[in-house]
Design a protein around this motif. Structure first.
Motif, PDB file in Angstrom:
ATOM      1  N   LYS A  18       0.885  -1.395  -0.049  1.00  0.00           N
ATOM      2  CA  LYS A  18       0.123   0.008   0.125  1.00  0.00           C
ATOM      3  C   LYS A  18       0.958   1.201   0.062  1.00  0.00           C
ATOM      4  O   LYS A  18       0.475   2.214  -0.485  1.00  0.00           O
ATOM      5  N   TYR A  21       1.658   2.167  -3.462  1.00  0.00           N
ATOM      6  CA  TYR A  21       0.458   2.647  -4.260  1.00  0.00           C
ATOM      7  C   TYR A  21       0.399   4.022  -3.875  1.00  0.00           C
ATOM      8  O   TYR A  21       0.088   4.845  -4.603  1.00  0.00           O
ATOM      9  N   ALA A  22       0.502   4.350  -2.494  1.00  0.00           N
ATOM     10  CA  ALA A  22       0.487   5.686  -1.846  1.00  0.00           C
ATOM     11  C   ALA A  22       1.524   6.813  -2.846  1.00  0.00           C
ATOM     12  O   ALA A  22       1.208   7.742  -3.039  1.00  0.00           O
ATOM     13  N   VAL A  25      -0.137   7.345  -6.170  1.00  0.00           N
ATOM     14  CA  VAL A  25      -0.940   8.461  -5.834  1.00  0.00           C
ATOM     15  C   VAL A  25      -0.455   9.709  -5.938  1.00  0.00           C
ATOM     16  O   VAL A  25      -0.737  11.028  -6.543  1.00  0.00           O
ATOM     17  N   LYS A  26       0.606   9.952  -5.069  1.00  0.00           N
ATOM     18  CA  LYS A  26       1.453  11.305  -4.848  1.00  0.00           C
ATOM     19  C   LYS A  26       1.957  11.807  -6.079  1.00  0.00           C
ATOM     20  O   LYS A  26       1.879  13.074  -6.341  1.00  0.00           O
ATOM     21  N   TYR A  29      -1.743  11.996  -9.046  1.00  0.00           N
ATOM     22  CA  TYR A  29      -3.018  12.452  -8.770  1.00  0.00           C
ATOM     23  C   TYR A  29      -3.180  13.845  -9.475  1.00  0.00           C
ATOM     24  O   TYR A  29      -4.382  14.020  -9.915  1.00  0.00           O
ATOM     25  N   GLU A  47     -12.968  16.209  -8.807  1.00  0.00           N
ATOM     26  CA  GLU A  47     -12.274  15.511  -7.422  1.00  0.00           C
ATOM     27  C   GLU A  47     -13.046  14.220  -7.342  1.00  0.00           C
ATOM     28  O   GLU A  47     -12.045  13.295  -7.273  1.00  0.00           O
ATOM     29  N   GLN A  51     -10.608  10.775  -7.537  1.00  0.00           N
ATOM     30  CA  GLN A  51     -10.460  10.050  -6.449  1.00  0.00           C
ATOM     31  C   GLN A  51     -10.888   8.520  -6.733  1.00  0.00           C
ATOM     32  O   GLN A  51     -10.458   7.394  -6.419  1.00  0.00           O
ATOM     33  N   MET A  54      -8.233   6.708  -8.975  1.00  0.00           N
ATOM     34  CA  MET A  54      -7.152   6.156  -8.203  1.00  0.00           C
ATOM     35  C   MET A  54      -7.512   4.963  -7.317  1.00  0.00           C
ATOM     36  O   MET A  54      -6.822   3.914  -7.259  1.00  0.00           O
ATOM     37  N   LEU A  55      -8.753   5.035  -6.843  1.00  0.00           N
ATOM     38  CA  LEU A  55      -9.114   3.879  -6.107  1.00  0.00           C
ATOM     39  C   LEU A  55      -9.406   2.587  -7.078  1.00  0.00           C
ATOM     40  O   LEU A  55      -9.022   1.328  -6.602  1.00  0.00           O
ATOM     41  N   TYR A  58      -6.091   1.061  -7.833  1.00  0.00           N
ATOM     42  CA  TYR A  58      -5.754   0.325  -6.676  1.00  0.00           C
ATOM     43  C   TYR A  58      -6.147  -1.364  -6.937  1.00  0.00           C
ATOM     44  O   TYR A  58      -5.519  -2.296  -6.656  1.00  0.00           O
ATOM     45  N   LEU A  59      -7.548  -1.195  -6.928  1.00  0.00           N
ATOM     46  CA  LEU A  59      -8.237  -2.495  -6.906  1.00  0.00           C
ATOM     47  C   LEU A  59      -7.860  -3.380  -8.303  1.00  0.00           C
ATOM     48  O   LEU A  59      -7.955  -4.545  -8.218  1.00  0.00           O
TER      49      LEU A  59
END
Lengths: 186, 136
Positions: A18, A21-22, A25-26, A29, A47, A51, A54-55, A58-59
């Motif tokens: 995680k 992945y964070a 995102v940074k 994004y 927004e 979001q 990005m989620l 991740y999935l």
């Protein structure tokens, strides 16, 4: 801040890391938000969709085969989500237009007052056609780099420059037309 | 405004976009010095660029918060089978009804076992009484 290369970050994220992945995102994004804002021309919608994208990324990162193509892949997800939202709004709009015209007039008046509160430039940027608005928005978000815009939109550098030029010229016309209309009202 | 001014206006837009090569930039600068209309156009475009930059800086200032929300949401996701099973068990155990039932079961077990122990002690006491009588 995770200093691993993108390739390693994506590989780690695929294994469930995680933190990795964070870091992605940074890193991405802002680009995703810029693309969403360019398509939707609305900060709140952009927004939500950015979001969501990005989620979703991740999935679904397990399905990304080429670890070096994360940027294009996540932007593709974002674009599809934007298109889905626009289709839903269009569908809702067509249903609403079947109702009484009085309701539509009230809704239109409310929307006008909301729009009037937005900065002029922001409102006029919304009026630009998509093919001009998107590069212009990406230009302002991407530290003014026409070459990067061309790569992200998968167009030539000269096409990106041409669209930016045309966007700026049309924005000038829209702002000046609005300015003249406001003067006439006064 | 003559036809060449239209071309210069394209160059003014390119110049603001940072895409005008050096050579035309020099010609543009010379033209702006001699053409008040193009100078005015350039001033307008610069002003609009400043306004647009401010709008997008305002949007950008909120991006950190949005990123943090995504990162927080990712942390709550459980995707491996082991994590999912652990999550299901943890969620089940943490339900108030389950906690109450568990506490009740513990109390019943302790009570039943206490009664058993008391029964044993009673039997032991009887045995020791019998043994004492026999010795006497």
């Amino acid at each position: 801040m995770d200093e691993r290369s993108e390739h390693k970050l994506v590989s780690a994220a695929k294994r469930g890391d995680k933190q990795a992945y964070a870091s992605l995102v940074k890193k991405y994004y802002k680009q995703v938000f810029a693309a969403c804002y360019g398509i939707l021309a609305n900060a709140d919608d952009a927004e939500d969709i950015a979001q969501d994208a990005m989620l979703t990324g991740y999935l679904k990162i397990g399905s990304l085969l080429k670890t070096g193509h994360f940027a294009g892949w996540i932007l593709h997800i974002a674009r599809n989500l934007c298109i889905d939202l626009l289709r839903r709004k269009k569908h809702v709009k067509s249903i609403l237009s079947e109702h009484t015209s009085e309701n539509n007039r009230k809704a239109s008046d409310e929307q006008s007052s909301v729009n009037a509160a937005e900065p002029d430039v922001s409102r006029q940027i919304r009026k630009l056609p998509l093919e001009l608005r998107l590069p212009l928005v990406m230009y302002y978000f991407d530290n003014k780099n026409a070459k990067a815009i061309a790569e992200q939109l998968n167009i030539s550098h000269s096409s990106a420059c041409s669209r930016l030029r045309e966007a700026r010229k049309q924005l000038h016309i829209l702002l000046n037309v609005e300015g003249r209309n406001n003067e006439q009202k006064l | 405004m003559n036809k060449s001014c239209e071309n210069y206006r394209d160059w003014i837009a390119d110049s603001l976009n940072g895409t005008l090569p050096d050579e035309p930039a020099g010609q543009l600068a010379d033209h702006i010095r001699s053409c008040p209309q193009c100078a005015k156009y350039e001033t307008s475009l610069r002003h609009e660029d400043d306004l647009a930059t401010a709008v997008f800086q305002n949007l950008e200032s909120d991006l950190d918060r949005q990123q943090q929300e995504v990162i927080k949401a990712v942390e709550y996701f459980r995707t491996s089978p082991a994590e999912k099973i652990a999550s299901i068990i943890t969620d089940f155990i943490n339900k108030p009804v389950i906690k109450f039932a568990f506490a009740a079961a513990v109390i019943v077990l302790v009570t039943v076992n206490s009664m058993k122990v008391m029964g044993w002690l009673y039997e032991l006491q009887k045995f020791m009484d019998c043994a004492a009588i026999t010795v006497k």
